[in-house]
Write an enzyme that holds these catalytic residues in place. Sequence first.
Site, PDB file in Angstrom:
ATOM      1  N   HIS A 125      33.971  22.710  -1.259  1.00  0.00           N
ATOM      2  CA  HIS A 125      35.201  22.301  -1.961  1.00  0.00           C
ATOM      3  C   HIS A 125      34.918  21.180  -2.959  1.00  0.00           C
ATOM      4  CE1 HIS A 125      37.956  24.114   1.340  1.00  0.00           C
ATOM      5  NE2 HIS A 125      37.868  24.924   0.300  1.00  0.00           N
ATOM      6  N   GLU A 185      44.225  26.677  14.172  1.00  0.00           N
ATOM      7  CA  GLU A 185      43.124  25.776  13.830  1.00  0.00           C
ATOM      8  C   GLU A 185      43.248  24.407  14.489  1.00  0.00           C
ATOM      9  OE1 GLU A 185      41.605  26.174   9.807  1.00  0.00           O
ATOM     10  OE2 GLU A 185      40.696  24.199   9.943  1.00  0.00           O
ATOM     11  N   HIS A 189      34.615  30.411  -5.919  1.00  0.00           N
ATOM     12  CA  HIS A 189      34.730  29.795  -4.594  1.00  0.00           C
ATOM     13  C   HIS A 189      33.544  30.162  -3.691  1.00  0.00           C
ATOM     14  CE1 HIS A 189      36.588  28.405  -0.873  1.00  0.00           C
ATOM     15  NE2 HIS A 189      36.346  29.588  -0.347  1.00  0.00           N
ATOM     16  N   ASN A 243      35.130  26.869   8.432  1.00  0.00           N
ATOM     17  CA  ASN A 243      34.969  25.959   7.290  1.00  0.00           C
ATOM     18  C   ASN A 243      33.500  25.658   6.987  1.00  0.00           C
ATOM     19  OD1 ASN A 243      37.722  25.720   6.966  1.00  0.00           O
ATOM     20  ND2 ASN A 243      37.864  23.987   8.382  1.00  0.00           N
ATOM     21  N   GLU A 291      31.100  34.716   1.597  1.00  0.00           N
ATOM     22  CA  GLU A 291      31.907  34.359   2.779  1.00  0.00           C
ATOM     23  C   GLU A 291      31.472  35.184   3.989  1.00  0.00           C
ATOM     24  OE1 GLU A 291      34.224  32.029   3.267  1.00  0.00           O
ATOM     25  OE2 GLU A 291      35.144  31.556   1.337  1.00  0.00           O
ATOM     26  N   HIS A 320      32.267  24.757   3.584  1.00  0.00           N
ATOM     27  CA  HIS A 320      33.433  24.468   2.754  1.00  0.00           C
ATOM     28  C   HIS A 320      33.619  22.992   2.429  1.00  0.00           C
ATOM     29  CE1 HIS A 320      34.342  28.630   3.433  1.00  0.00           C
ATOM     30  NE2 HIS A 320      35.406  28.568   2.658  1.00  0.00           N
ATOM     31  N   ARG A 363      38.611  27.286  15.314  1.00  0.00           N
ATOM     32  CA  ARG A 363      38.796  27.956  14.017  1.00  0.00           C
ATOM     33  C   ARG A 363      38.147  27.161  12.887  1.00  0.00           C
ATOM     34  NH1 ARG A 363      44.179  31.177  11.643  1.00  0.00           N
ATOM     35  NH2 ARG A 363      43.240  31.654   9.633  1.00  0.00           N
ATOM     36  N   LYS A 387      36.006  36.923  12.731  1.00  0.00           N
ATOM     37  CA  LYS A 387      37.164  36.070  12.439  1.00  0.00           C
ATOM     38  C   LYS A 387      38.305  36.353  13.418  1.00  0.00           C
ATOM     39  CE  LYS A 387      40.302  34.349   8.921  1.00  0.00           C
ATOM     40  NZ  LYS A 387      40.607  34.160   7.511  1.00  0.00           N
ATOM     41  N   LYS A 410      47.065  32.657   7.599  1.00  0.00           N
ATOM     42  CA  LYS A 410      47.256  31.473   6.748  1.00  0.00           C
ATOM     43  C   LYS A 410      47.812  31.923   5.407  1.00  0.00           C
ATOM     44  CE  LYS A 410      43.767  28.155   8.299  1.00  0.00           C
ATOM     45  NZ  LYS A 410      42.589  27.380   7.859  1.00  0.00           N
ATOM     46  N   ARG A 416      63.970  33.149   6.035  1.00  0.00           N
ATOM     47  CA  ARG A 416      63.263  32.599   7.207  1.00  0.00           C
ATOM     48  C   ARG A 416      62.252  33.558   7.807  1.00  0.00           C
ATOM     49  NH1 ARG A 416      68.555  31.187   8.023  1.00  0.00           N
ATOM     50  NH2 ARG A 416      69.015  29.019   7.518  1.00  0.00           N
TER      51      ARG A 416
HETATM   52  N1  LIG Z   1      44.524  32.766   3.644  1.00  0.00           N
HETATM   53  C1  LIG Z   1      43.257  32.553   3.915  1.00  0.00           C
HETATM   54  O1  LIG Z   1      42.849  32.482   5.074  1.00  0.00           O
HETATM   55  C2  LIG Z   1      42.283  32.415   2.774  1.00  0.00           C
HETATM   56  C3  LIG Z   1      40.909  32.437   3.031  1.00  0.00           C
HETATM   57  C4  LIG Z   1      40.035  32.384   1.947  1.00  0.00           C
HETATM   58  C5  LIG Z   1      40.536  32.317   0.649  1.00  0.00           C
HETATM   59  N2  LIG Z   1      41.883  32.298   0.445  1.00  0.00           N
HETATM   60  C6  LIG Z   1      42.431  32.247  -0.914  1.00  0.00           C
HETATM   61  O2  LIG Z   1      42.065  33.443  -1.590  1.00  0.00           O
HETATM   62  C7  LIG Z   1      42.087  33.194  -2.994  1.00  0.00           C
HETATM   63  C8  LIG Z   1      40.884  33.836  -3.638  1.00  0.00           C
HETATM   64  O3  LIG Z   1      40.925  35.217  -3.403  1.00  0.00           O
HETATM   65  P1  LIG Z   1      40.066  36.233  -4.289  1.00  0.00           P
HETATM   66  O4  LIG Z   1      38.675  35.772  -4.379  1.00  0.00           O
HETATM   67  O5  LIG Z   1      40.354  37.581  -3.762  1.00  0.00           O
HETATM   68  O6  LIG Z   1      40.662  35.999  -5.746  1.00  0.00           O
HETATM   69  P2  LIG Z   1      41.803  36.731  -6.604  1.00  0.00           P
HETATM   70  O7  LIG Z   1      42.915  37.192  -5.755  1.00  0.00           O
HETATM   71  O8  LIG Z   1      42.124  35.831  -7.721  1.00  0.00           O
HETATM   72  O9  LIG Z   1      41.039  38.019  -7.177  1.00  0.00           O
HETATM   73  C9  LIG Z   1      39.954  37.854  -8.065  1.00  0.00           C
HETATM   74  C10 LIG Z   1      40.161  38.654  -9.362  1.00  0.00           C
HETATM   75  O10 LIG Z   1      39.933  40.036  -9.103  1.00  0.00           O
HETATM   76  C11 LIG Z   1      41.020  40.824  -9.583  1.00  0.00           C
HETATM   77  N3  LIG Z   1      41.072  41.987  -8.696  1.00  0.00           N
HETATM   78  C12 LIG Z   1      41.592  42.057  -7.451  1.00  0.00           C
HETATM   79  N4  LIG Z   1      41.325  43.244  -6.907  1.00  0.00           N
HETATM   80  C13 LIG Z   1      40.635  43.964  -7.823  1.00  0.00           C
HETATM   81  C14 LIG Z   1      40.062  45.266  -7.834  1.00  0.00           C
HETATM   82  N5  LIG Z   1      40.100  46.044  -6.751  1.00  0.00           N
HETATM   83  N6  LIG Z   1      39.432  45.680  -8.962  1.00  0.00           N
HETATM   84  C15 LIG Z   1      39.322  44.857 -10.044  1.00  0.00           C
HETATM   85  N7  LIG Z   1      39.821  43.613 -10.086  1.00  0.00           N
HETATM   86  C16 LIG Z   1      40.473  43.173  -8.974  1.00  0.00           C
HETATM   87  C17 LIG Z   1      42.209  39.898  -9.539  1.00  0.00           C
HETATM   88  O11 LIG Z   1      43.192  40.297 -10.453  1.00  0.00           O
HETATM   89  C18 LIG Z   1      41.582  38.562  -9.920  1.00  0.00           C
HETATM   90  O12 LIG Z   1      41.516  38.451 -11.328  1.00  0.00           O
HETATM   91  C19 LIG Z   1      42.146  31.688  -3.162  1.00  0.00           C
HETATM   92  O13 LIG Z   1      43.422  31.316  -3.595  1.00  0.00           O
HETATM   93  C20 LIG Z   1      41.889  31.147  -1.772  1.00  0.00           C
HETATM   94  O14 LIG Z   1      42.545  29.920  -1.522  1.00  0.00           O
HETATM   95  C21 LIG Z   1      42.746  32.352   1.482  1.00  0.00           C
HETATM   96 ZN   LIG Z   2      36.332  30.184   1.694  1.00  0.00          ZN
END
Ligand SMILES: NC(=O)c1ccc[n+]([C@@H]2O[C@H](COP(=O)([O-])OP(=O)(O)OC[C@H]3O[C@@H](n4cnc5c(N)ncnc54)[C@H](O)[C@@H]3O)[C@@H](O)[C@H]2O)c1
Ligand SMILES: [Zn+2]
Length: 349
Positions: A247, A232, A265, A240, A186, A243, A236, A222, A144, A122
Amino acid sequence: MKIKDVRSMKLTMQLKSRSYDIILKAGCLANLHQFTNVANRKVFVLTDSGVPAEYAQTVAAQCPDSTVYTIPRGEGSKCLKVYGQVLQAMLAFGMDRKDLLVSVGGGVVGDLGGFCSASYMRGIDFVNCPTTVLSQVDSSIGGKTAIDLGETKNIVGAFWQPKVVLVDFDTLKTLPRRQVVNGLAEALKTGIIGDPQLFALFECEHPEDNIEQIVYRSLKFKKKIVEQDEREGSIRACLNFGHTIGHGIEAVRGVRGRRTTGLYHGECVALGMLPMIEDTALLKRTRAIYRALGLPTRAGANKEKVLAYMQHDKKARGDHITVIKCPGLGCWRADSLPMTELPALLGME
Ligand SMILES: NC(=O)c1ccc[n+]([C@@H]2O[C@H](COP(=O)([O-])OP(=O)(O)OC[C@H]3O[C@@H](n4cnc5c(N)ncnc54)[C@H](O)[C@@H]3O)[C@@H](O)[C@H]2O)c1
Ligand SMILES: [Zn+2]
């Protein structure tokens, strides 16, 4: 990427009992023990196979009783199966309610690790160490956490704030350039709707040289929004921006399943922002930034398919859809649009 040796920067997310610090400093992963208690408890370090292993090891080496768990890289790991495997591993490691999970990686590891922390017994303490530009400027703060169900992204999750966020700029040295630009999109989003000074950093010849300031200013904006609207319910939603259409484009042209030809993305969000910018001079400046960074200016996606996806978007309410528009630099407005106006927005008429 060049990382400047800037002095440490700090932001504090003010959320009453859930407040936490965000530390921004090259090399700060090696000092994790200064920011959270790792001495008297088990520490489960979660990372993925694409993150250089040394980052998780740097964290684990500071913790007397730790384990590193590595999931396969990519969005596919944000699923029920891997979620279950991580929880099993936490249980097998003998973790109890006082123990700690540390995510070391991009948004995938952050979102999954956050949700495991939110739900194991939990809720246990969570520390986030983002290592991609996207996770440093965006996903690592705000609480999130989520996993996907099949093709439906982020549909199961929880709001669960970290205890501290460590943004180590040194980790970006190993990040491929396209991933860097993906995250910068972003940050540019934030500049367009909320911070003209941040936008100006993108009009310099090499925006990546200002990465520390770009990350700092993005998180500052942010943080201000999340402090006012943690769950949100209202403002907040401005985050988006880009987005809704983004999306839709991601569903049709996203990288998932098309490793080499698909769009990331941030690239989809960049495309989604363009129709939402109402000021033509700003639109021109934004396009120039895309060209300089190597972001796409055309989706090359089947518009009928993008439209069909958007009509079924989870943010769509009946015959209307809420979009965030930008009337001028540093401003935004939420509009509820009749679905019938979507084709024009996508340039289909
Ligand atoms: N929680 C939130 O508020 C929020 C906001 C935006 C996006 N997201 C989520 O984030 C995710 C995308 O995140 P991302 O773009 O970081 O993708 P990711 O975590 O998949 O990382 C991208 C790639 O880079 C590699 N990598 C990571 N750090 C590295 C480094 N320092 N050197 C070399 N390679 C490295 C990873 O292994 C992966 O293959 C999505 O699932 C999305 O839904 C969440
Ligand atoms: Zn985004």
